[in-house]
Design an enzyme around this catalytic site. Structure first.
Site, PDB file in Angstrom:
ATOM      1  N   GLU A 138       0.891  -1.144  -0.139  1.00 54.36           N
ATOM      2  CA  GLU A 138      -0.038  -0.027   0.103  1.00 54.36           C
ATOM      3  C   GLU A 138       0.805   1.231   0.056  1.00 54.36           C
ATOM      4  O   GLU A 138       1.902   1.531   0.667  1.00 54.36           O
ATOM      5  CB  GLU A 138      -0.865   0.006   1.294  1.00 54.36           C
ATOM      6  CG  GLU A 138      -2.177   0.925   1.297  1.00 54.36           C
ATOM      7  CD  GLU A 138      -3.036   0.843   2.455  1.00 54.36           C
ATOM      8  OE1 GLU A 138      -3.351  -0.526   2.735  1.00 54.36           O
ATOM      9  OE2 GLU A 138      -3.186   1.633   3.227  1.00 54.36           O
ATOM     10  N   ASP A 140       0.257   5.451   0.634  1.00 51.16           N
ATOM     11  CA  ASP A 140      -0.981   6.113   1.233  1.00 51.16           C
ATOM     12  C   ASP A 140      -0.640   7.554   1.398  1.00 51.16           C
ATOM     13  O   ASP A 140       0.223   8.031   1.409  1.00 51.16           O
ATOM     14  CB  ASP A 140      -1.220   5.878   2.692  1.00 51.16           C
ATOM     15  CG  ASP A 140      -1.867   4.463   2.870  1.00 51.16           C
ATOM     16  OD1 ASP A 140      -2.138   3.799   2.090  1.00 51.16           O
ATOM     17  OD2 ASP A 140      -1.915   3.974   4.141  1.00 51.16           O
ATOM     18  N   GLU A 142      -3.068  10.433   3.319  1.00 52.95           N
ATOM     19  CA  GLU A 142      -4.038  10.658   4.249  1.00 52.95           C
ATOM     20  C   GLU A 142      -4.159  11.963   4.638  1.00 52.95           C
ATOM     21  O   GLU A 142      -3.064  12.653   5.049  1.00 52.95           O
ATOM     22  CB  GLU A 142      -4.007   9.474   5.355  1.00 52.95           C
ATOM     23  CG  GLU A 142      -4.160   8.310   4.963  1.00 52.95           C
ATOM     24  CD  GLU A 142      -4.323   7.300   6.214  1.00 52.95           C
ATOM     25  OE1 GLU A 142      -4.947   6.558   6.148  1.00 52.95           O
ATOM     26  OE2 GLU A 142      -3.350   7.462   6.968  1.00 52.95           O
ATOM     27  N   THR A 156       1.596  10.346   4.806  1.00 51.27           N
ATOM     28  CA  THR A 156       2.085   9.146   3.967  1.00 51.27           C
ATOM     29  C   THR A 156       2.543   8.073   4.458  1.00 51.27           C
ATOM     30  O   THR A 156       3.032   8.220   5.739  1.00 51.27           O
ATOM     31  CB  THR A 156       3.030   9.901   3.068  1.00 51.27           C
ATOM     32  OG1 THR A 156       4.357  10.418   3.376  1.00 51.27           O
ATOM     33  CG2 THR A 156       2.544  11.027   2.077  1.00 51.27           C
ATOM     34  N   GLU A 167       5.167   6.008   8.580  1.00 50.17           N
ATOM     35  CA  GLU A 167       4.477   7.342   8.183  1.00 50.17           C
ATOM     36  C   GLU A 167       5.624   8.556   8.288  1.00 50.17           C
ATOM     37  O   GLU A 167       6.557   8.525   9.047  1.00 50.17           O
ATOM     38  CB  GLU A 167       3.586   7.493   9.543  1.00 50.17           C
ATOM     39  CG  GLU A 167       2.514   6.447   9.678  1.00 50.17           C
ATOM     40  CD  GLU A 167       2.874   5.405  10.766  1.00 50.17           C
ATOM     41  OE1 GLU A 167       4.206   5.181  10.865  1.00 50.17           O
ATOM     42  OE2 GLU A 167       2.093   4.689  11.103  1.00 50.17           O
TER      43      GLU A 167
END
Length: 327
Positions: A138, A140, A142, A156, A167
């Site tokens: 994944e 990301d 967000e 991210t 993160e």
């Protein structure tokens, strides 16, 4: 999605010019520091078109996407070019691409929930599975809502075989609720770059003498977006809760663009080529000189959390933290 405590940090930016990747649209970005730290942007983008023998996006929502859940929380503009996802106390909404891709350039323009959006998360991400499976890869974006007058945070993250914990959190240099802005991912076998308005904010490398064993490069991914409630962690570590009196919360989308290797079983030819597609050529394996300048500015001014600098969380830092984003 990982949950951890953090402190809100506020930054401002004085005027400067940002130059984009030579393989991407030419962009000039002026940013002025305004009263109370509110940042406004004048953005000029020249027309840009590219061709590729790999998959290109089509304009219709129905051509590219399927609704994941709560179709009654999804709407489109009259011309069908702008899409809206809404969140209320009952449910949120989400959509995903019909196709999977392995490597390429993926971009969408978003306008985030305005006003008091504490507890609300707008997610824009790529994932190898339809659900949060235990073996998923994944990538990301967000967007973490906040109280009125306080800035959004952008988080991210990278997952490999179901494991995340990578993160980073950034401030933005503009108000993402006022206008549409582009959020993009460049993904090839050498690097993953997260872009905001074609400014690189994060680089996740797969280089050096020892390859990154946490680099997701084997599984094709769908692209997703959703809006949902995460007030147990999203805003000030869960201290600020969603104010449901302000519902529905609406995020807006348009101008989806993909130039990528569309997956075909058992193995599409475009995954292995480095000559036909710009996103997998040598220049796309590294940041350009101008991108390095922009990336350095982001690192100095906008990063508020980086797992590679969290020695309390990781007494022994993950191996990829030693890989240089500059190479």
């Amino acid at each position: 999605v990982s949950k951890f405590e953090y402190s809100d940090i506020y930054v401002s930016r004085s005027s400067r010019e940002v130059r984009s990747h030579p393989l991407l649209p030419k962009t000039t970005l002026w940013v002025n520091k305004m009263e109370k730290g509110v940042l406004f942007i004048a953005l000029l983008i020249s027309a840009f078109y590219s061709s590729s023998e790999a998959a290109d996006s089509q304009t219709s929502f129905e051509d590219n996407f399927s609704i994941m859940w709560s179709e009654d929380h999804f709407k489109t503009s009259e011309d069908g070019q702008t899409w809206y996802l809404s969140l209320d106390k009952e449910t949120g909404c989400g959509f995903q691409t019909k196709q999977r891709y392995r490597f390429g350039w993926f971009s969408m323009k978003l306008k985030l929930v305005g006003g008091d959006s504490a507890g609300v998360v707008t997610a824009y991400y790529m994932c190898s599975e339809n659900g949060a499976g235990p073996e998923r890869d994944e990538l990301d974006f967000e967007f973490l809502g906040n109280r009125t007058g306080q800035p959004y945070l952008i988080q991210t993250n990278v997952y490999k075989n179901g494991v995340g914990g990578r993160e980073m959190r950034h401030m933005l240099w503009f108000d993402p609720t006022e206008e549409f802005h582009s959020y993009s991912i460049l993904w090839n076998n050498h690097q993953i770059v997260f872009f905001v308005d074609e400014v690189p904010i994060r680089v996740f490398k797969n280089n050096g003498d020892e390859k990154n064993d946490f680099f997701p490069n084997e599984k094709p991914m769908y692209l997703f977006s959703s809006i949902w409630n995460a007030d147990e962690w999203a805003t000030r570590g869960g201290l600020e809760k969603t104010d449901w009196k302000r519902a529905p919360f609406v995020s807006s989308y348009k101008d989806f663009s993909v130039e990528g290797c569309q997956w075909e079983d058992p193995y599409p030819a475009c995954v292995s080529t480095t000559t036909k597609n710009w996103w997998d050529q040598y220049k796309a394996w590294h940041l350009s000189d101008s991108q390095k300048m922009d990336y350095a500015w982001v690192q100095r001014n906008l990063v508020i959390y980086d797992y590679c600098k969290d020695n309390e969380r990781y007494p022994k830092l993950p191996g990829e933290c030693s890989l240089s984003p500059w190479e």
